[in-house]
Design a protein around this motif. Structure first.
Motif, PDB file in Angstrom:
ATOM      1  N   ARG A   1       1.076  -1.213   0.085  1.00 17.98           N
ATOM      2  CA  ARG A   1       0.056  -0.055   0.102  1.00 17.98           C
ATOM      3  C   ARG A   1       0.930   1.012  -0.083  1.00 17.98           C
ATOM      4  O   ARG A   1       0.508   2.271  -0.725  1.00 17.98           O
ATOM      5  N   ALA A   2       1.759   1.479   0.905  1.00 19.63           N
ATOM      6  CA  ALA A   2       2.598   2.318   0.778  1.00 19.63           C
ATOM      7  C   ALA A   2       3.587   2.605  -0.482  1.00 19.63           C
ATOM      8  O   ALA A   2       3.532   3.809  -0.932  1.00 19.63           O
ATOM      9  N   ASP A   3       4.151   1.610  -0.986  1.00 20.99           N
ATOM     10  CA  ASP A   3       4.951   1.892  -1.918  1.00 20.99           C
ATOM     11  C   ASP A   3       4.241   2.085  -3.269  1.00 20.99           C
ATOM     12  O   ASP A   3       4.563   2.825  -4.178  1.00 20.99           O
ATOM     13  N   GLU A   4       3.009   1.331  -3.531  1.00 22.47           N
ATOM     14  CA  GLU A   4       2.197   1.453  -4.801  1.00 22.47           C
ATOM     15  C   GLU A   4       1.728   2.921  -4.555  1.00 22.47           C
ATOM     16  O   GLU A   4       1.442   3.595  -5.704  1.00 22.47           O
ATOM     17  N   SER A   5       1.142   3.330  -3.570  1.00 23.10           N
ATOM     18  CA  SER A   5       0.563   4.617  -3.691  1.00 23.10           C
ATOM     19  C   SER A   5       1.462   5.645  -3.974  1.00 23.10           C
ATOM     20  O   SER A   5       1.165   6.617  -4.617  1.00 23.10           O
ATOM     21  N   ALA A   6       2.743   5.465  -3.288  1.00 24.85           N
ATOM     22  CA  ALA A   6       3.918   6.802  -3.452  1.00 24.85           C
ATOM     23  C   ALA A   6       4.164   6.478  -5.137  1.00 24.85           C
ATOM     24  O   ALA A   6       4.548   7.688  -5.797  1.00 24.85           O
ATOM     25  N   ARG A   7       4.259   5.385  -5.867  1.00 21.72           N
ATOM     26  CA  ARG A   7       4.488   5.364  -7.112  1.00 21.72           C
ATOM     27  C   ARG A   7       3.847   6.036  -8.099  1.00 21.72           C
ATOM     28  O   ARG A   7       4.027   6.757  -8.954  1.00 21.72           O
ATOM     29  N   LEU A   8       2.575   5.626  -7.623  1.00 24.23           N
ATOM     30  CA  LEU A   8       1.405   6.182  -8.553  1.00 24.23           C
ATOM     31  C   LEU A   8       1.465   7.778  -8.393  1.00 24.23           C
ATOM     32  O   LEU A   8       1.026   8.471  -9.534  1.00 24.23           O
ATOM     33  N   ILE A   9       1.510   8.206  -7.084  1.00 25.00           N
ATOM     34  CA  ILE A   9       1.351   9.738  -7.078  1.00 25.00           C
ATOM     35  C   ILE A   9       2.623  10.465  -7.793  1.00 25.00           C
ATOM     36  O   ILE A   9       2.462  11.606  -8.242  1.00 25.00           O
ATOM     37  N   GLU A  10       3.776   9.887  -7.468  1.00 25.89           N
ATOM     38  CA  GLU A  10       5.041  10.514  -8.175  1.00 25.89           C
ATOM     39  C   GLU A  10       4.940  10.755  -9.632  1.00 25.89           C
ATOM     40  O   GLU A  10       5.299  11.254 -10.182  1.00 25.89           O
ATOM     41  N   TRP A  11       4.457   9.414 -10.366  1.00 22.58           N
ATOM     42  CA  TRP A  11       4.006   9.406 -11.420  1.00 22.58           C
ATOM     43  C   TRP A  11       3.163  10.407 -12.022  1.00 22.58           C
ATOM     44  O   TRP A  11       3.378  11.168 -12.993  1.00 22.58           O
ATOM     45  N   GLY A  12       2.038  10.738 -11.625  1.00 23.53           N
ATOM     46  CA  GLY A  12       1.224  11.846 -11.526  1.00 23.53           C
ATOM     47  C   GLY A  12       1.907  13.230 -11.749  1.00 23.53           C
ATOM     48  O   GLY A  12       1.631  13.858 -12.605  1.00 23.53           O
TER      49      GLY A  12
END
Length: 388
Positions: free
Chosen positions: A263-274
């Motif tokens: 949850r932590a890693d995937e959420s951070a990855r998606l927001i950074e991508w955006g």
């Protein structure tokens, strides 16, 4: 008629095509850049321009778990704004609230607790017991509160939501969609900015027990300032998160992840991508004159047109070079014209960008010519023809 080029600070080369066209406002999806996720449901929005950057099963029913506590807080904030409560109001702890299991604020039986502390218990500590105290205090019972919450959800446009409790406790009839959670979170951020600070508070001590905020992105130095985690066996691990950089606010909902770390890693990855792959461009201020559009049989030959509110567009940074902005209007527009009448649309296009249309309105009234004026204008048209 020849195209007119208007130069603005935001866009170099605004082509203005004056041709017959209808007007439609369409939702924008910036889908040129792509990404995959292991989340079962997800949606990523740019709230600055109301643009969907990414979605996966966003309209699928899911167990929202404690993320549905966003609605509990929303109703409390409404009650405060409406004068039914204040932050200093106190609510009693019933035995049912005291016995509530799961994540807890550790309320004391028969104590009276300030609403301010209960909100911190809900938002920071994810306290199920605090939710029950608030629900019973506002509606008399948790079931009555849940009915009120479902009704309010429908009013807010949450078409895939049904709530049976105030906590997100597992129940097959307690469900939301990722899109609904995003809509709700956006409403809370915009409707109650004075209370949004609760979501960025990192810890809260109550009853001698200090608990940290469960949102893992608050601790990663990535400008995330909210909102709520969730976890049940049925829903998996989820997070509704929001953050702001350089005037852009993104909002993410993910659910169905296999672990807290994922949850932590995937959420951070998606927001950074955006933030990295997309940018928001300011095109026009609301009320700013975009162009003068010809008028037929009016007391003036043209009418200034504008967009009703600030027009921002979000797209992949790589697509910015090919962006074109066109004003399409039914010209000449027949008088009389009232300020605010829709007279055309702004059309934004770019390679890989699905396009965005926004209505254009008259910025002032234009009265119709009298009989003599209309006759003269008609005669002039017959002799000289239309201007080009």
């Amino acid at each position: 008629m020849n195209a007119v080029v208007v130069r603005t600070r935001a866009v170099i080369g605004l082509a203005v095509a004056l041709a017959s066209a209808g007007v439609a406002l369409t939702a924008t999806v910036a889908n040129a850049a792509t990404i995959e996720t292991i989340a079962k449901q997800a949606i990523l929005l740019d709230l600055t321009s109301n643009t969907v950057l990414f979605e996966k099963n966003a309209d699928e029913r899911m167990a929202p778990s404690s993320m549905s506590k966003i609605m509990t807080a929303y109703l409390v904030f409404e009650a405060i704004k409406g004068g039914r409560l204040t932050l200093e109001s106190t609510l009693p702890v019933t035995e049912r609230a005291w016995r509530m299991q799961g994540s807890k604020m550790f309320v004391e039986l028969h104590n009276n607790i300030k609403v301010d502390d209960l909100l911190k218990g809900v938002i920071i500590q994810s306290g199920n017991d605090a939710c029950i105290v608030l629900a019973e205090g506002l509606s008399g019972s948790e079931s009555a509160f849940a009915a009120q919450a479902t009704k309010r959800a429908k009013e807010l446009g949450l078409t895939g939501t049904n709530l049976t409790n105030a906590t997100g406790w597992p129940d097959p009839n307690h469900y939301m969609t990722a899109r609904d959670l995003a809509i709700l979170a956006e409403h809370l951020i915009k409707d109650f900015p004075e209370y949004y600070h609760y979501y960025s508070t990192r810890e809260f001590k109550y009853h001698g027990i200090t608990q940290g905020n469960r949102n893992p992105l608050l601790y990663r130095g990535m400008n995330v300032d909210g909102m709520k985690t969730g976890h049940t066996d049925a829903g998996g691990y989820g997070l509704t998160a929001s953050g702001e950089r350089e005037g852009r606010r993104l909002l993410l909902v993910v659910n169905g992840l296999p672990s807290m770390q994922a949850r932590a890693d995937e959420s951070a990855r998606l927001i950074e991508w955006g933030f990295r792959e997309f940018a928001t461009y300011a095109l026009f201020k609301g009320g700013e004159t975009i162009e003068q559009v010809p008028v037929w049989l009016g007391e003036q030959e043209t009418v200034p047109v504008s967009v009703p509110k600030d027009l921002n567009v979000t797209m992949a940074r790589a697509d910015r070079v090919g962006m074109k902005v066109s004003l399409v209007s039914n010209a000449p527009v027949a008088a009389p014209i009232k300020k605010g009448d829709v007279v055309g649309k702004v059309l934004i296009t770019a390679p890989g960008f699905p396009g965005k249309e926004v209505p254009v309105v008259a910025a002032q009234d234009v009265e119709k010519l009298g009989f003599v004026g209309r006759a003269f204008a008609a005669a002039k048209y017959l002799v000289f023809g239309a201007k080009s």
